[in-house]
Scaffold this motif. Structure first.
Motif, PDB file in Angstrom:
ATOM      1  N   ARG A   1       0.936  -1.168  -0.018  1.00 57.65           N
ATOM      2  CA  ARG A   1      -0.132   0.026  -0.070  1.00 57.65           C
ATOM      3  C   ARG A   1       1.064   1.425  -0.122  1.00 57.65           C
ATOM      4  O   ARG A   1       0.502   2.264  -0.631  1.00 57.65           O
ATOM      5  N   ARG A   2       2.015   1.042   0.440  1.00 61.04           N
ATOM      6  CA  ARG A   2       2.901   2.308   0.858  1.00 61.04           C
ATOM      7  C   ARG A   2       3.552   2.882  -0.693  1.00 61.04           C
ATOM      8  O   ARG A   2       3.503   4.027  -1.087  1.00 61.04           O
ATOM      9  N   CYS A   3       4.218   1.664  -1.372  1.00 61.15           N
ATOM     10  CA  CYS A   3       4.785   1.803  -2.673  1.00 61.15           C
ATOM     11  C   CYS A   3       4.112   1.513  -4.018  1.00 61.15           C
ATOM     12  O   CYS A   3       4.579   1.882  -4.842  1.00 61.15           O
ATOM     13  N   HIS A   4       2.671   1.034  -3.819  1.00 66.83           N
ATOM     14  CA  HIS A   4       1.769   0.644  -4.842  1.00 66.83           C
ATOM     15  C   HIS A   4       2.620  -0.353  -5.768  1.00 66.83           C
ATOM     16  O   HIS A   4       2.316  -0.458  -7.001  1.00 66.83           O
ATOM     17  N   GLY A   5       3.374  -1.264  -5.164  1.00 65.90           N
ATOM     18  CA  GLY A   5       4.168  -2.196  -6.049  1.00 65.90           C
ATOM     19  C   GLY A   5       5.156  -1.692  -6.620  1.00 65.90           C
ATOM     20  O   GLY A   5       5.983  -2.317  -7.611  1.00 65.90           O
ATOM     21  N   ARG A   6       5.695  -0.319  -6.595  1.00 65.65           N
ATOM     22  CA  ARG A   6       6.943   0.246  -7.590  1.00 65.65           C
ATOM     23  C   ARG A   6       8.160  -0.348  -6.700  1.00 65.65           C
ATOM     24  O   ARG A   6       9.333   0.062  -7.520  1.00 65.65           O
ATOM     25  N   LYS A   7       7.834  -0.714  -5.506  1.00 62.41           N
ATOM     26  CA  LYS A   7       9.297  -1.492  -4.699  1.00 62.41           C
ATOM     27  C   LYS A   7      10.327  -0.026  -4.299  1.00 62.41           C
ATOM     28  O   LYS A   7      11.076  -0.356  -3.597  1.00 62.41           O
ATOM     29  N   LEU A   8      10.242   1.221  -4.694  1.00 61.34           N
ATOM     30  CA  LEU A   8      11.002   2.187  -4.345  1.00 61.34           C
ATOM     31  C   LEU A   8      10.076   3.340  -3.816  1.00 61.34           C
ATOM     32  O   LEU A   8       8.779   3.664  -3.890  1.00 61.34           O
ATOM     33  N   ARG A   9      10.900   4.241  -2.935  1.00 60.30           N
ATOM     34  CA  ARG A   9      10.217   5.456  -2.151  1.00 60.30           C
ATOM     35  C   ARG A   9      11.523   6.529  -2.685  1.00 60.30           C
ATOM     36  O   ARG A   9      12.396   6.443  -2.790  1.00 60.30           O
ATOM     37  N   LEU A  10      10.885   7.559  -2.638  1.00 62.01           N
ATOM     38  CA  LEU A  10      11.593   8.936  -2.797  1.00 62.01           C
ATOM     39  C   LEU A  10      12.319   9.255  -1.331  1.00 62.01           C
ATOM     40  O   LEU A  10      11.567   9.115  -0.143  1.00 62.01           O
ATOM     41  N   ARG A  11      13.512   9.328  -1.465  1.00 62.42           N
ATOM     42  CA  ARG A  11      14.126   9.608   0.056  1.00 62.42           C
ATOM     43  C   ARG A  11      13.736  10.804   0.654  1.00 62.42           C
ATOM     44  O   ARG A  11      13.101  12.070  -0.156  1.00 62.42           O
TER      45      ARG A  11
END
Length: 70
Positions: free
Chosen positions: A42-52
């Motif tokens: 739910r946090r990354c919507h399956g994109r596996k990455l987040r912005l620092r």
């Protein structure tokens, strides 16, 4: 004081070189699991990455400065 300054400088360079980091919730897998099964994170919507965080601060500062100088 010098150690803190060096630490901030290293983090700033890291944000410039790699603005994205693995998602904290799914640990970069894109899926989370519970007793019902696996689901898309739910946090990354399956994109596996987040912005620092440092990159978010930089982007916000840049947008604010750009809007103020128009």
């Amino acid at each position: 004081m010098a150690a803190l300054l060096i630490l901030l400088l290293v983090y700033a360079v890291k944000c410039i070189r790699t603005p994205f980091a693995p998602c904290r919730k799914c640990k970069g897998k894109g899926k989370t699991s519970n007793w019902l099964g696996t689901r898309t994170c739910r946090r990354c919507h399956g994109r596996k990455l987040r912005l620092r965080v440092g990159r978010r601060v930089h982007n916000g500062w840049r947008r604010t400065r750009q809007a103020g100088t128009r």
